[in-house]
Design a protein around this motif. Structure first.
Motif, PDB file in Angstrom:
ATOM      1  N   PRO A  51       0.827  -1.211   0.000  1.00 35.67           N
ATOM      2  CA  PRO A  51       0.000   0.000   0.000  1.00 35.67           C
ATOM      3  C   PRO A  51       0.859   1.258   0.000  1.00 35.67           C
ATOM      4  CG  PRO A  51      -0.007  -1.023   2.171  1.00 35.67           C
ATOM      5  CD  PRO A  51       0.693  -1.975   1.255  1.00 35.67           C
ATOM      6  N   GLY A  52       0.287   2.329  -0.495  1.00 34.10           N
ATOM      7  CA  GLY A  52       1.004   3.599  -0.528  1.00 34.10           C
ATOM      8  C   GLY A  52       0.404   4.510  -1.571  1.00 34.10           C
ATOM      9  N   ILE A  53       1.017   5.666  -1.754  1.00 36.34           N
ATOM     10  CA  ILE A  53       0.541   6.632  -2.732  1.00 36.34           C
ATOM     11  C   ILE A  53       1.745   7.216  -3.449  1.00 36.34           C
ATOM     12  CG2 ILE A  53       0.517   8.559  -1.088  1.00 36.34           C
ATOM     13  CD1 ILE A  53      -2.056   9.497  -2.557  1.00 36.34           C
ATOM     14  N   GLU A  54       1.619   7.438  -4.748  1.00 39.14           N
ATOM     15  CA  GLU A  54       2.747   7.922  -5.531  1.00 39.14           C
ATOM     16  C   GLU A  54       3.221   9.288  -5.048  1.00 39.14           C
ATOM     17  OE1 GLU A  54       2.271   7.986  -9.733  1.00 39.14           O
ATOM     18  OE2 GLU A  54       1.795   5.850  -9.884  1.00 39.14           O
ATOM     19  N   VAL A  70       2.331  20.569   4.407  1.00 41.47           N
ATOM     20  CA  VAL A  70       2.034  19.160   4.129  1.00 41.47           C
ATOM     21  C   VAL A  70       3.328  18.373   4.321  1.00 41.47           C
ATOM     22  CG1 VAL A  70       1.218  17.489   2.425  1.00 41.47           C
ATOM     23  CG2 VAL A  70       0.262  19.804   2.450  1.00 41.47           C
ATOM     24  N   HIS A  71       3.250  17.272   5.067  1.00 42.68           N
ATOM     25  CA  HIS A  71       4.433  16.433   5.244  1.00 42.68           C
ATOM     26  C   HIS A  71       4.007  14.976   5.402  1.00 42.68           C
ATOM     27  CE1 HIS A  71       3.553  17.003   9.633  1.00 42.68           C
ATOM     28  NE2 HIS A  71       3.979  15.746   9.698  1.00 42.68           N
ATOM     29  N   LEU A  72       4.982  14.086   5.376  1.00 40.82           N
ATOM     30  CA  LEU A  72       4.733  12.661   5.549  1.00 40.82           C
ATOM     31  C   LEU A  72       5.123  12.210   6.945  1.00 40.82           C
ATOM     32  CD1 LEU A  72       6.119  11.177   2.204  1.00 40.82           C
ATOM     33  CD2 LEU A  72       3.821  12.067   2.694  1.00 40.82           C
ATOM     34  N   ASP A  73       4.350  11.278   7.504  1.00 40.59           N
ATOM     35  CA  ASP A  73       4.703  10.541   8.710  1.00 40.59           C
ATOM     36  C   ASP A  73       5.047   9.114   8.303  1.00 40.59           C
ATOM     37  OD1 ASP A  73       4.238  12.672  10.378  1.00 40.59           O
ATOM     38  OD2 ASP A  73       2.398  11.872  11.268  1.00 40.59           O
ATOM     39  N   LEU A  74       6.231   8.651   8.677  1.00 43.22           N
ATOM     40  CA  LEU A  74       6.642   7.288   8.370  1.00 43.22           C
ATOM     41  C   LEU A  74       6.346   6.377   9.544  1.00 43.22           C
ATOM     42  CD1 LEU A  74      10.067   7.857   6.580  1.00 43.22           C
ATOM     43  CD2 LEU A  74       7.735   8.179   5.731  1.00 43.22           C
ATOM     44  N   VAL A 132       4.501   4.679   4.486  1.00 42.94           N
ATOM     45  CA  VAL A 132       3.970   6.005   4.824  1.00 42.94           C
ATOM     46  C   VAL A 132       2.691   5.814   5.634  1.00 42.94           C
ATOM     47  CG1 VAL A 132       3.081   8.188   3.938  1.00 42.94           C
ATOM     48  CG2 VAL A 132       4.987   7.043   2.760  1.00 42.94           C
ATOM     49  N   ALA A 133       2.750   6.195   6.906  1.00 45.68           N
ATOM     50  CA  ALA A 133       1.593   6.036   7.777  1.00 45.68           C
ATOM     51  C   ALA A 133       0.530   7.081   7.502  1.00 45.68           C
ATOM     52  CB  ALA A 133       2.024   6.112   9.246  1.00 45.68           C
ATOM     53  N   ALA A 134       0.959   8.319   7.241  1.00 43.80           N
ATOM     54  CA  ALA A 134      -0.010   9.406   7.079  1.00 43.80           C
ATOM     55  C   ALA A 134       0.572  10.525   6.238  1.00 43.80           C
ATOM     56  CB  ALA A 134      -0.431   9.945   8.441  1.00 43.80           C
ATOM     57  N   ILE A 135      -0.313  11.165   5.493  1.00 46.77           N
ATOM     58  CA  ILE A 135      -0.035  12.448   4.845  1.00 46.77           C
ATOM     59  C   ILE A 135      -0.667  13.493   5.755  1.00 46.77           C
ATOM     60  CG2 ILE A 135      -0.382  13.850   2.790  1.00 46.77           C
ATOM     61  CD1 ILE A 135      -1.072  11.005   1.450  1.00 46.77           C
ATOM     62  N   GLY A 172      -3.617   1.961   2.419  1.00 46.29           N
ATOM     63  CA  GLY A 172      -2.668   3.043   2.264  1.00 46.29           C
ATOM     64  C   GLY A 172      -2.702   4.015   3.421  1.00 46.29           C
ATOM     65  N   PRO A 173      -2.041   5.166   3.261  1.00 44.40           N
ATOM     66  CA  PRO A 173      -1.889   6.097   4.386  1.00 44.40           C
ATOM     67  C   PRO A 173      -3.175   6.813   4.751  1.00 44.40           C
ATOM     68  CG  PRO A 173      -1.015   7.059   2.385  1.00 44.40           C
ATOM     69  CD  PRO A 173      -1.367   5.647   2.044  1.00 44.40           C
ATOM     70  N   TYR A 174      -3.214   7.267   5.998  1.00 41.79           N
ATOM     71  CA  TYR A 174      -4.243   8.199   6.438  1.00 41.79           C
ATOM     72  C   TYR A 174      -3.971   9.564   5.792  1.00 41.79           C
ATOM     73  CZ  TYR A 174      -5.709   5.115  10.309  1.00 41.79           C
ATOM     74  OH  TYR A 174      -6.183   4.071  11.059  1.00 41.79           O
ATOM     75  N   LEU A 175      -5.007  10.370   5.695  1.00 43.69           N
ATOM     76  CA  LEU A 175      -4.885  11.790   5.388  1.00 43.69           C
ATOM     77  C   LEU A 175      -5.337  12.523   6.639  1.00 43.69           C
ATOM     78  CD1 LEU A 175      -4.339  14.123   3.427  1.00 43.69           C
ATOM     79  CD2 LEU A 175      -6.681  13.864   2.562  1.00 43.69           C
ATOM     80  N   GLU A 176      -4.413  13.228   7.283  1.00 42.91           N
ATOM     81  CA  GLU A 176      -4.672  13.819   8.596  1.00 42.91           C
ATOM     82  C   GLU A 176      -4.552  15.336   8.547  1.00 42.91           C
ATOM     83  OE1 GLU A 176      -3.133  10.045  11.298  1.00 42.91           O
ATOM     84  OE2 GLU A 176      -1.941  11.882  11.283  1.00 42.91           O
ATOM     85  N   PHE A 177      -5.387  15.987   9.332  1.00 50.60           N
ATOM     86  CA  PHE A 177      -5.388  17.439   9.462  1.00 50.60           C
ATOM     87  C   PHE A 177      -5.122  17.776  10.923  1.00 50.60           C
ATOM     88  CE2 PHE A 177      -7.937  16.189   5.893  1.00 50.60           C
ATOM     89  CZ  PHE A 177      -7.433  16.986   4.876  1.00 50.60           C
ATOM     90  N   VAL A 178      -4.035  18.500  11.159  1.00 53.46           N
ATOM     91  CA  VAL A 178      -3.560  18.775  12.507  1.00 53.46           C
ATOM     92  C   VAL A 178      -3.658  20.275  12.765  1.00 53.46           C
ATOM     93  CG1 VAL A 178      -1.579  18.667  14.056  1.00 53.46           C
ATOM     94  CG2 VAL A 178      -2.054  16.763  12.512  1.00 53.46           C
TER      95      VAL A 178
END
Length: 247
Positions: A51-54, A70-74, A132-135, A172-178
């Motif tokens: 799973p993942g996103i390009e 915007v960043h990635l969490d591994l 990639v756990a989350a965008i 695939g990854p979560y899409l998170e808003f912090v």
């Protein structure tokens, strides 16, 4: 009634001074593989079946102004795996950065072009996301951003609070808003791409629904002959609605 989404999140796009070099760095960092490449673009994609996103790296030189929105969490599978991952990435050319995280259990690093990302402590909720756990996107109003992005990304809201809201699809990854008090002031160097689904109501409907939900057209120098449409979400974050369809 068909509940399948009209569009899906398909890419994370990265503006880079040297897209080939940065793409190769992220390929090694994630242990992924190179995908499509031409004179203007280099893609990094998950291995077959993972799973993942390009990640799409484009040449767009410019001075980075403050932390990316915007960043990635591994992901990591254990404390030892987290330590080993951080050491590997530092050896690869990452550096530690302080974005005010204090004594957080995750590590904050930056890639060779100073893009921040996190290596998370082990968390069961990220099992099955892939490397990639989350965008992660900064947001003034995380729940409102999650509601806006849910139909565009083809993901469901799985967590929502004033501090953090999260979307998840089938894999695939979560899409998170912090939550963040820092407003959007300059063009994001990382942004999201969505594409209409083959079974949905079409790209025009995706665009119309996005505008009705608060998106607006923006000019980032794309010109008039491109096949994609550039919009900004209700908090000003740029994103593209691509041509064609996805599954």
């Amino acid at each position: 009634m068909d509940s399948r989404p009209d569009s899906r999140l398909v890419n994370v796009v990265v503006d880079a001074d040297d897209p080939v070099r940065l793409a190769h760095w992220w390929r090694q960092a994630l242990d992924w593989r190179l995908g499509y490449a031409d004179a203007d673009e280099t893609d990094v994609v998950p291995p077959e079946g993972e799973p993942g996103i390009e990640l799409v790296f484009l040449h767009a030189p410019g001075t980075k102004q403050g932390p990316n929105r915007v960043h990635l969490d591994l992901d990591s599978s254990s404390p030892a795996d987290q330590r080993e991952t951080v050491e590997f990435l530092l050896d690869l050319g990452a550096r530690r950065v302080d974005v005010g995280q204090g004594n957080a259990p995750w590590a904050v690093l930056a890639d060779p072009e100073d893009n921040e990302f996190c290596v998370l402590d082990p968390r069961p909720e990220y099992d099955g996301t892939g490397r990639v756990a989350a965008i992660v996107c900064l947001a003034a109003d995380p729940p409102a951003q999650a509601r806006f992005w849910s139909p565009l990304a083809g993901m469901s809201v799985v967590r929502s609070s004033p501090r953090v809201a999260a979307l998840r699809g089938a894999g695939g990854p979560y899409l998170e808003f912090v939550a963040s008090s820092t407003p959007h002031t300059v063009k994001n160097r990382w942004h999201l791409d969505v594409r209409a689904t083959a079974h949905g109501r079409g790209r025009d409907r995706v665009l119309a629904d996005a505008r009705d939900a608060g998106a607006r057209h923006v000019d980032i120098g794309q010109g008039t002959g491109v096949s994609w449409t550039v919009l900004a979400d209700p908090e000003g974050n740029e994103f593209c609605v691509l041509s064609g369809t996805t599954g």
